[in-house]
Scaffold this active site. Sequence first.
Site, PDB file in Angstrom:
ATOM      1  N   HIS A  56       0.848  -1.185   0.000  1.00 23.04           N
ATOM      2  CA  HIS A  56       0.000   0.000   0.000  1.00 23.04           C
ATOM      3  C   HIS A  56       0.887   1.240   0.000  1.00 23.04           C
ATOM      4  O   HIS A  56       2.103   1.158   0.215  1.00 23.04           O
ATOM      5  CB  HIS A  56      -0.946  -0.004   1.198  1.00 23.04           C
ATOM      6  CG  HIS A  56      -0.264   0.135   2.522  1.00 23.04           C
ATOM      7  ND1 HIS A  56       0.525  -0.855   3.060  1.00 23.04           N
ATOM      8  CD2 HIS A  56      -0.257   1.155   3.424  1.00 23.04           C
ATOM      9  CE1 HIS A  56       0.991  -0.461   4.237  1.00 23.04           C
ATOM     10  NE2 HIS A  56       0.541   0.760   4.477  1.00 23.04           N
ATOM     11  N   ASP A  60       5.887   4.749   4.956  1.00 20.99           N
ATOM     12  CA  ASP A  60       6.841   3.804   5.532  1.00 20.99           C
ATOM     13  C   ASP A  60       6.934   2.509   4.734  1.00 20.99           C
ATOM     14  O   ASP A  60       7.796   1.675   5.006  1.00 20.99           O
ATOM     15  CB  ASP A  60       6.506   3.517   6.997  1.00 20.99           C
ATOM     16  CG  ASP A  60       5.084   3.046   7.221  1.00 20.99           C
ATOM     17  OD1 ASP A  60       4.186   3.516   6.509  1.00 20.99           O
ATOM     18  OD2 ASP A  60       4.859   2.216   8.128  1.00 20.99           O
ATOM     19  N   HIS A  61       6.068   2.351   3.739  1.00 18.17           N
ATOM     20  CA  HIS A  61       6.088   1.159   2.893  1.00 18.17           C
ATOM     21  C   HIS A  61       6.455   1.462   1.434  1.00 18.17           C
ATOM     22  O   HIS A  61       6.557   0.530   0.636  1.00 18.17           O
ATOM     23  CB  HIS A  61       4.725   0.466   2.918  1.00 18.17           C
ATOM     24  CG  HIS A  61       4.359  -0.057   4.267  1.00 18.17           C
ATOM     25  ND1 HIS A  61       4.500  -1.376   4.638  1.00 18.17           N
ATOM     26  CD2 HIS A  61       3.877   0.587   5.355  1.00 18.17           C
ATOM     27  CE1 HIS A  61       4.114  -1.518   5.895  1.00 18.17           C
ATOM     28  NE2 HIS A  61       3.722  -0.347   6.352  1.00 18.17           N
ATOM     29  N   HIS A 134      -7.312  -1.944   5.614  1.00 15.55           N
ATOM     30  CA  HIS A 134      -6.501  -0.835   6.097  1.00 15.55           C
ATOM     31  C   HIS A 134      -7.185   0.457   5.641  1.00 15.55           C
ATOM     32  O   HIS A 134      -7.993   0.413   4.701  1.00 15.55           O
ATOM     33  CB  HIS A 134      -5.081  -0.961   5.526  1.00 15.55           C
ATOM     34  CG  HIS A 134      -4.054  -0.156   6.235  1.00 15.55           C
ATOM     35  ND1 HIS A 134      -3.868  -0.230   7.600  1.00 15.55           N
ATOM     36  CD2 HIS A 134      -3.137   0.748   5.782  1.00 15.55           C
ATOM     37  CE1 HIS A 134      -2.875   0.577   7.940  1.00 15.55           C
ATOM     38  NE2 HIS A 134      -2.428   1.182   6.865  1.00 15.55           N
ATOM     39  N   ASP A 197       0.169  -3.934   6.817  1.00 18.13           N
ATOM     40  CA  ASP A 197      -0.834  -3.164   7.538  1.00 18.13           C
ATOM     41  C   ASP A 197      -2.272  -3.604   7.266  1.00 18.13           C
ATOM     42  O   ASP A 197      -2.803  -3.393   6.173  1.00 18.13           O
ATOM     43  CB  ASP A 197      -0.683  -1.688   7.189  1.00 18.13           C
ATOM     44  CG  ASP A 197       0.680  -1.151   7.583  1.00 18.13           C
ATOM     45  OD1 ASP A 197       1.593  -1.960   7.812  1.00 18.13           O
ATOM     46  OD2 ASP A 197       0.827   0.074   7.655  1.00 18.13           O
TER      47      ASP A 197
END
Length: 294
Positions: A56, A60-61, A134, A197
Amino acid sequence: MLGTASQVPTRHRNHNGYLLRWDGEGILFDPGEGTQRQMLRAGVAAHDLNRICVTHFHGDHSLGLAGVIQRINLDRVPHPVTAHYPASGQHFFERLRYATAYRESVQLTQVPVAEDGVLAETPSYRLEARRLSHPVESFGYRLVEPDGRRMLPEALRAHGIAGPDVGRLQRDGVLGGVSLDDVSELRRGQRFAFVMDTRLCDGVRGLADGCDLLVIESTFLDEDVRLAEDHGHLTAGQAATVAREAGVRHLVLTHFSQRYTDPSEFERQARAAGFTGELTVAEDLMRVPVPKRS
């Protein structure tokens, strides 16, 4: 494990980043900020990358995509690289891919994910995606190795099959009235899943089902389950319960909130949830082997 923090990196944990080595291919999952430098520290070259899978588009990803893609081109990786990511985030991918000026020298194939299903099939694995739960659209990924056959030496001897005849039987499926089933047994392919997540949902359970190695977020401890639900995350106990019910052999917990200072508490809560298999609480630059075939 290139990075194991959640939203905020710490002095000891980088933003997310995970490299799976699978039969000569390298699959990079969720390259967060700083992934390129973590690759250097881990001895991972751009040439090692064949696929990039983004669950996603939270920073942070995915903020590391820009640097990783530019490094792939700077180093003139000699093979095509394929990128998978939620189709709803196409504009984010384009912005990250072309965040700054550089010379494109490598074929980067974009294969966005819009629904559950198979994304790719190779001789070594089938890559699948499942929708997660999410605040932004998120998908988890699963690799399934094709099943094979394990030859049984005693059965071969009993039927008088040896030498080149073994290869002929494997190729043709039958030899002199003896079938492959008579002298072999099913060798189940290995399974790997990557779950980031998400709240508990059917996608989490489907991805984890029967996995040899499950890498899964456990952002919160169990006492903060309300926070986990509100923000679309799992607790250590929830992740371990999924793994126990799914028959996972090796569970890797990661994506930890900076609010916690004692990593051993994640292991304690996972064991309290009844998971008895192999368990790893991830640390940056740790290497985790895929279990040998059962």
